[in-house]
Scaffold this motif. Structure first.
Motif, PDB file in Angstrom:
ATOM      1  N   ARG A  99       0.872  -1.177   0.000  1.00  0.00           N
ATOM      2  CA  ARG A  99       0.000   0.000   0.000  1.00  0.00           C
ATOM      3  C   ARG A  99       0.906   1.223   0.000  1.00  0.00           C
ATOM      4  O   ARG A  99       1.676   1.430   0.919  1.00  0.00           O
ATOM      5  N   ILE A 100       0.804   2.045  -1.045  1.00  0.00           N
ATOM      6  CA  ILE A 100       1.742   3.154  -1.200  1.00  0.00           C
ATOM      7  C   ILE A 100       1.096   4.503  -0.931  1.00  0.00           C
ATOM      8  O   ILE A 100       1.687   5.543  -1.246  1.00  0.00           O
ATOM      9  N   GLY A 101      -0.082   4.520  -0.367  1.00  0.00           N
ATOM     10  CA  GLY A 101      -0.695   5.789   0.036  1.00  0.00           C
ATOM     11  C   GLY A 101      -2.052   6.016  -0.583  1.00  0.00           C
ATOM     12  O   GLY A 101      -2.677   5.102  -1.136  1.00  0.00           O
ATOM     13  N   LEU A 102      -2.516   7.261  -0.460  1.00  0.00           N
ATOM     14  CA  LEU A 102      -3.821   7.661  -0.976  1.00  0.00           C
ATOM     15  C   LEU A 102      -3.640   8.570  -2.190  1.00  0.00           C
ATOM     16  O   LEU A 102      -2.705   9.364  -2.254  1.00  0.00           O
ATOM     17  N   VAL A 103      -4.552   8.434  -3.138  1.00  0.00           N
ATOM     18  CA  VAL A 103      -4.507   9.235  -4.359  1.00  0.00           C
ATOM     19  C   VAL A 103      -5.829   9.981  -4.499  1.00  0.00           C
ATOM     20  O   VAL A 103      -6.900   9.383  -4.352  1.00  0.00           O
ATOM     21  N   ALA A 104      -5.751  11.282  -4.774  1.00  0.00           N
ATOM     22  CA  ALA A 104      -6.964  12.078  -4.970  1.00  0.00           C
ATOM     23  C   ALA A 104      -7.564  11.783  -6.342  1.00  0.00           C
ATOM     24  O   ALA A 104      -6.842  11.698  -7.345  1.00  0.00           O
ATOM     25  N   GLN A 105      -8.866  11.618  -6.374  1.00  0.00           N
ATOM     26  CA  GLN A 105      -9.593  11.369  -7.618  1.00  0.00           C
ATOM     27  C   GLN A 105     -10.730  12.384  -7.742  1.00  0.00           C
ATOM     28  O   GLN A 105     -11.262  12.874  -6.737  1.00  0.00           O
ATOM     29  N   TYR A 106     -11.098  12.677  -8.996  1.00  0.00           N
ATOM     30  CA  TYR A 106     -12.112  13.693  -9.266  1.00  0.00           C
ATOM     31  C   TYR A 106     -13.176  13.119 -10.197  1.00  0.00           C
ATOM     32  O   TYR A 106     -12.870  12.328 -11.096  1.00  0.00           O
ATOM     33  N   LYS A 107     -14.419  13.564  -9.973  1.00  0.00           N
ATOM     34  CA  LYS A 107     -15.526  13.101 -10.810  1.00  0.00           C
ATOM     35  C   LYS A 107     -16.495  14.253 -11.033  1.00  0.00           C
ATOM     36  O   LYS A 107     -16.893  14.938 -10.093  1.00  0.00           O
ATOM     37  N   MET A 108     -16.868  14.461 -12.303  1.00  0.00           N
ATOM     38  CA  MET A 108     -17.886  15.460 -12.624  1.00  0.00           C
ATOM     39  C   MET A 108     -19.251  14.834 -12.399  1.00  0.00           C
ATOM     40  O   MET A 108     -19.581  13.794 -12.976  1.00  0.00           O
ATOM     41  N   SER A 109     -20.046  15.455 -11.541  1.00  0.00           N
ATOM     42  CA  SER A 109     -21.336  14.871 -11.193  1.00  0.00           C
ATOM     43  C   SER A 109     -22.451  15.429 -12.065  1.00  0.00           C
ATOM     44  O   SER A 109     -23.024  14.733 -12.890  1.00  0.00           O
ATOM     45  N   HIS A 110     -22.785  16.702 -11.881  1.00  0.00           N
ATOM     46  CA  HIS A 110     -23.856  17.304 -12.667  1.00  0.00           C
ATOM     47  C   HIS A 110     -23.679  18.813 -12.628  1.00  0.00           C
ATOM     48  O   HIS A 110     -22.720  19.329 -12.065  1.00  0.00           O
ATOM     49  N   THR A 111     -24.599  19.537 -13.245  1.00  0.00           N
ATOM     50  CA  THR A 111     -24.561  20.995 -13.221  1.00  0.00           C
ATOM     51  C   THR A 111     -25.850  21.516 -12.598  1.00  0.00           C
ATOM     52  O   THR A 111     -26.888  20.848 -12.624  1.00  0.00           O
ATOM     53  N   ALA A 112     -25.775  22.715 -12.041  1.00  0.00           N
ATOM     54  CA  ALA A 112     -26.950  23.372 -11.455  1.00  0.00           C
ATOM     55  C   ALA A 112     -27.078  24.765 -12.076  1.00  0.00           C
ATOM     56  O   ALA A 112     -26.097  25.510 -12.150  1.00  0.00           O
ATOM     57  N   HIS A 113     -28.280  25.080 -12.540  1.00  0.00           N
ATOM     58  CA  HIS A 113     -28.507  26.399 -13.146  1.00  0.00           C
ATOM     59  C   HIS A 113     -28.395  27.481 -12.077  1.00  0.00           C
ATOM     60  O   HIS A 113     -28.899  27.339 -10.965  1.00  0.00           O
ATOM     61  N   VAL A 114     -27.701  28.586 -12.418  1.00  0.00           N
ATOM     62  CA  VAL A 114     -27.476  29.685 -11.482  1.00  0.00           C
ATOM     63  C   VAL A 114     -27.938  30.979 -12.146  1.00  0.00           C
ATOM     64  O   VAL A 114     -27.599  31.248 -13.307  1.00  0.00           O
ATOM     65  N   ASN A 115     -28.714  31.801 -11.427  1.00  0.00           N
ATOM     66  CA  ASN A 115     -29.130  33.098 -11.942  1.00  0.00           C
ATOM     67  C   ASN A 115     -27.942  34.056 -11.962  1.00  0.00           C
ATOM     68  O   ASN A 115     -27.077  34.030 -11.082  1.00  0.00           O
ATOM     69  N   ALA A 116     -27.921  34.917 -12.956  1.00  0.00           N
ATOM     70  CA  ALA A 116     -26.813  35.861 -13.093  1.00  0.00           C
ATOM     71  C   ALA A 116     -26.693  36.758 -11.865  1.00  0.00           C
ATOM     72  O   ALA A 116     -25.585  37.166 -11.485  1.00  0.00           O
ATOM     73  N   SER A 117     -27.819  37.062 -11.228  1.00  0.00           N
ATOM     74  CA  SER A 117     -27.795  37.933 -10.050  1.00  0.00           C
ATOM     75  C   SER A 117     -27.096  37.283  -8.863  1.00  0.00           C
ATOM     76  O   SER A 117     -26.702  37.973  -7.913  1.00  0.00           O
ATOM     77  N   GLU A 118     -26.934  35.975  -8.898  1.00  0.00           N
ATOM     78  CA  GLU A 118     -26.301  35.264  -7.791  1.00  0.00           C
ATOM     79  C   GLU A 118     -24.781  35.187  -7.934  1.00  0.00           C
ATOM     80  O   GLU A 118     -24.095  34.730  -7.007  1.00  0.00           O
ATOM     81  N   ILE A 119     -24.267  35.604  -9.060  1.00  0.00           N
ATOM     82  CA  ILE A 119     -22.827  35.502  -9.308  1.00  0.00           C
ATOM     83  C   ILE A 119     -22.144  36.754  -8.790  1.00  0.00           C
ATOM     84  O   ILE A 119     -22.417  37.872  -9.244  1.00  0.00           O
ATOM     85  N   GLY A 120     -21.262  36.581  -7.835  1.00  0.00           N
ATOM     86  CA  GLY A 120     -20.592  37.730  -7.242  1.00  0.00           C
ATOM     87  C   GLY A 120     -19.139  37.851  -7.631  1.00  0.00           C
ATOM     88  O   GLY A 120     -18.547  38.923  -7.508  1.00  0.00           O
ATOM     89  N   ASN A 121     -18.545  36.788  -8.109  1.00  0.00           N
ATOM     90  CA  ASN A 121     -17.120  36.805  -8.442  1.00  0.00           C
ATOM     91  C   ASN A 121     -16.937  36.283  -9.857  1.00  0.00           C
ATOM     92  O   ASN A 121     -17.053  35.094 -10.119  1.00  0.00           O
ATOM     93  N   ASP A 122     -16.669  37.208 -10.791  1.00  0.00           N
ATOM     94  CA  ASP A 122     -16.536  36.824 -12.190  1.00  0.00           C
ATOM     95  C   ASP A 122     -15.322  35.940 -12.441  1.00  0.00           C
ATOM     96  O   ASP A 122     -15.238  35.263 -13.467  1.00  0.00           O
ATOM     97  N   SER A 123     -14.349  35.952 -11.522  1.00  0.00           N
ATOM     98  CA  SER A 123     -13.146  35.149 -11.733  1.00  0.00           C
ATOM     99  C   SER A 123     -13.440  33.660 -11.665  1.00  0.00           C
ATOM    100  O   SER A 123     -12.618  32.838 -12.074  1.00  0.00           O
ATOM    101  N   GLU A 124     -14.604  33.286 -11.132  1.00  0.00           N
ATOM    102  CA  GLU A 124     -14.972  31.881 -11.061  1.00  0.00           C
ATOM    103  C   GLU A 124     -15.661  31.409 -12.335  1.00  0.00           C
ATOM    104  O   GLU A 124     -15.956  30.231 -12.480  1.00  0.00           O
ATOM    105  N   VAL A 125     -15.937  32.323 -13.272  1.00  0.00           N
ATOM    106  CA  VAL A 125     -16.723  32.005 -14.460  1.00  0.00           C
ATOM    107  C   VAL A 125     -15.802  31.813 -15.658  1.00  0.00           C
ATOM    108  O   VAL A 125     -14.882  32.590 -15.899  1.00  0.00           O
TER     109      VAL A 125
END
Length: 203
Positions: free
Chosen positions: A110-136
């Motif tokens: 056993r040589i340790g733990l490895v991080a894994q990633y999975k795309m699950s789904h998307t959620a619709h977001v209203n434009a008024s809820e977006i406060g930080n454009d750097s995340e877009v």
């Protein structure tokens, strides 16, 4: 009838005998301490509890054959615990395999733990809820691979698990995608998975 002095002598002898048995160190005590210490390390070797003789390569599942053959050809092979089938695992009760007439000793680490990633789904977001454009990030600025991931997620399909290098880089930094004047939050799961090394040595 025993005298009081005789009884007193028996008690003294019993006490000396008990002290000698409890306080005496031995190899087994040292070995146990070492074994417990080793279990706290990142690399742990797994040894089968019993050896029931060499397994025949052709009797393994296709996935196990692929992993065993890689270990035989290269001396070792790494894999995630979740990718192992039932007939070739670190807790198997056998340690030898016969391939094309040659028997190989198998061992797991056993040589340790490895991080894994999975795309699950998307959620619709209203434009008024977006406060930080750097995340877009816009859909057009996604790589072809990231666009495929996003399209599958919008359709409600989860991706497989991927390591960091194989998962689209954009979704490590951006959590919102602008697509056809709409905004979607991508849902990404992360998990830590046990990684093992299988070694094969010819007998």
């Amino acid at each position: 009838m025993p005298t009081r002095f005789a009884l007193f002598g028996v008690v003294i002898l019993a006490l000396f005998a008990g002290c000698g048995g409890v306080g005496s160190p031995g190899p087994s005590g040292t070995q146990t301490t070492s074994k417990l210490t080793n279990t706290t390390t990142d690399i742990q070797t797994t040894t089968p509890t019993q050896d029931v003789g060499p397994r025949e390569f052709q009797n393994l599942s296709n996935a196990s054959q692929a992993l065993a053959l890689k270990a035989i050809k290269n001396g070792e092979a790494t894999t995630l615990r979740t990718d192992l089938s039932g007939d070739l695992t670190p807790d198997m009760d056998w340690s030898r395999i016969r391939y094309q007439g040659t028997v190989y000793n198998l061992s797991w680490q056993r040589i340790g733990l490895v991080a894994q990633y999975k795309m699950s789904h998307t959620a619709h977001v209203n434009a008024s809820e977006i406060g930080n454009d750097s995340e877009v990030i816009t859909y057009e600025n996604l790589s072809d691979r990231a666009q495929r991931f996003f399209t599958e997620a919008r359709a409600g399909n989860e991706s497989a698990w991927y390591d960091r290098e194989a998962f689209p880089n954009e979704f490590h930094d951006y959590h919102l995608v602008e697509y056809q004047d709409e905004y979607y939050r991508v849902i990404v799961y992360t998990g830590d998975f046990e990684k093992y090394r299988l070694s094969a040595t010819p007998v």
